[in-house]
Design a protein around this motif. Structure first.
Motif, PDB file in Angstrom:
ATOM      1  N   GLN A  41      48.574  31.485  40.000  1.00  0.00           N
ATOM      2  CA  GLN A  41      47.577  32.025  40.931  1.00  0.00           C
ATOM      3  C   GLN A  41      48.234  32.879  42.020  1.00  0.00           C
ATOM      4  OE1 GLN A  41      44.418  32.084  40.638  1.00  0.00           O
ATOM      5  NE2 GLN A  41      43.883  30.434  39.266  1.00  0.00           N
ATOM      6  N   LEU A  44      48.981  36.274  40.587  1.00  0.00           N
ATOM      7  CA  LEU A  44      47.754  37.059  40.477  1.00  0.00           C
ATOM      8  C   LEU A  44      47.296  37.582  41.837  1.00  0.00           C
ATOM      9  CD1 LEU A  44      45.635  35.101  37.846  1.00  0.00           C
ATOM     10  CD2 LEU A  44      46.896  37.231  37.554  1.00  0.00           C
ATOM     11  N   ALA A  45      47.433  36.766  42.862  1.00  0.00           N
ATOM     12  CA  ALA A  45      47.047  37.200  44.209  1.00  0.00           C
ATOM     13  C   ALA A  45      47.899  38.387  44.661  1.00  0.00           C
ATOM     14  CB  ALA A  45      47.178  36.042  45.196  1.00  0.00           C
ATOM     15  N   LYS A  48      46.754  41.485  42.744  1.00  0.00           N
ATOM     16  CA  LYS A  48      45.496  42.000  43.290  1.00  0.00           C
ATOM     17  C   LYS A  48      45.724  42.712  44.619  1.00  0.00           C
ATOM     18  CE  LYS A  48      42.562  38.657  40.973  1.00  0.00           C
ATOM     19  NZ  LYS A  48      41.697  37.485  41.108  1.00  0.00           N
ATOM     20  N   GLU A  49      46.636  42.190  45.410  1.00  0.00           N
ATOM     21  CA  GLU A  49      46.942  42.799  46.708  1.00  0.00           C
ATOM     22  C   GLU A  49      47.578  44.174  46.538  1.00  0.00           C
ATOM     23  OE1 GLU A  49      49.985  41.802  50.339  1.00  0.00           O
ATOM     24  OE2 GLU A  49      48.964  40.110  49.400  1.00  0.00           O
ATOM     25  N   ALA A  51      47.267  46.090  43.782  1.00  0.00           N
ATOM     26  CA  ALA A  51      46.550  46.890  42.783  1.00  0.00           C
ATOM     27  C   ALA A  51      46.086  48.245  43.321  1.00  0.00           C
ATOM     28  CB  ALA A  51      45.371  46.103  42.235  1.00  0.00           C
ATOM     29  N   HIS A  52      45.545  48.272  44.516  1.00  0.00           N
ATOM     30  CA  HIS A  52      45.024  49.542  45.040  1.00  0.00           C
ATOM     31  C   HIS A  52      46.134  50.571  45.274  1.00  0.00           C
ATOM     32  CE1 HIS A  52      46.275  47.710  48.845  1.00  0.00           C
ATOM     33  NE2 HIS A  52      46.252  48.919  49.361  1.00  0.00           N
ATOM     34  N   TYR A  55      47.288  51.466  41.291  1.00  0.00           N
ATOM     35  CA  TYR A  55      46.283  51.963  40.356  1.00  0.00           C
ATOM     36  C   TYR A  55      46.377  53.467  40.069  1.00  0.00           C
ATOM     37  CZ  TYR A  55      41.974  52.579  37.824  1.00  0.00           C
ATOM     38  OH  TYR A  55      41.069  52.903  36.860  1.00  0.00           O
ATOM     39  N   GLU A  90      43.878  40.401  28.870  1.00  0.00           N
ATOM     40  CA  GLU A  90      42.879  41.197  29.578  1.00  0.00           C
ATOM     41  C   GLU A  90      41.462  40.833  29.129  1.00  0.00           C
ATOM     42  OE1 GLU A  90      42.643  45.783  30.864  1.00  0.00           O
ATOM     43  OE2 GLU A  90      42.797  45.451  28.705  1.00  0.00           O
TER      44      GLU A  90
END
Length: 93
Positions: A41, A44-45, A48-49, A51-52, A55, A90
């Protein structure tokens, strides 16, 4: 003076990741793969942090990664396996 560098882990700490993962809403095979890769987890956090930021470069990074992998003959089979694993992961997340 290493105030701002991340402390390195001992090799045994990396082996501990291969035992389990705390990601639960996935199938057993995906859970095994996540545990093998040391993804939990917290990982994954962090993804996600970031990702922007990453991307916009996603296609370029993937292309460069696969060009590097497929340029080495004995890694071509491994890259096929990675593609299968990522596709399965995915679809289950």
């Amino acid at each position: 003076m290493n105030f701002f560098t991340k402390k390195t882990k001992s090799w045994t700490e990396y082996l501990d990741h291969a035992c389990a993962t705390d990601i639960t809403p996935v199938g057993e095979r995906v859970k095994e793969l996540l545990a093998f890769m040391g993804i939990n987890q917290d990982t994954l956090a962090k993804i996600k942090e970031a990702a922007h930021i990453l991307y916009p470069y996603k296609s370029e990074m993937i292309t460069q990664f696969y060009e590097s992998i497929t340029s080495v003959e004995h890694l071509q089979t491994a890259s096929d396996l990675v593609v299968k694993l990522l596709t399965q992961l995915e679809s289950e997340l």
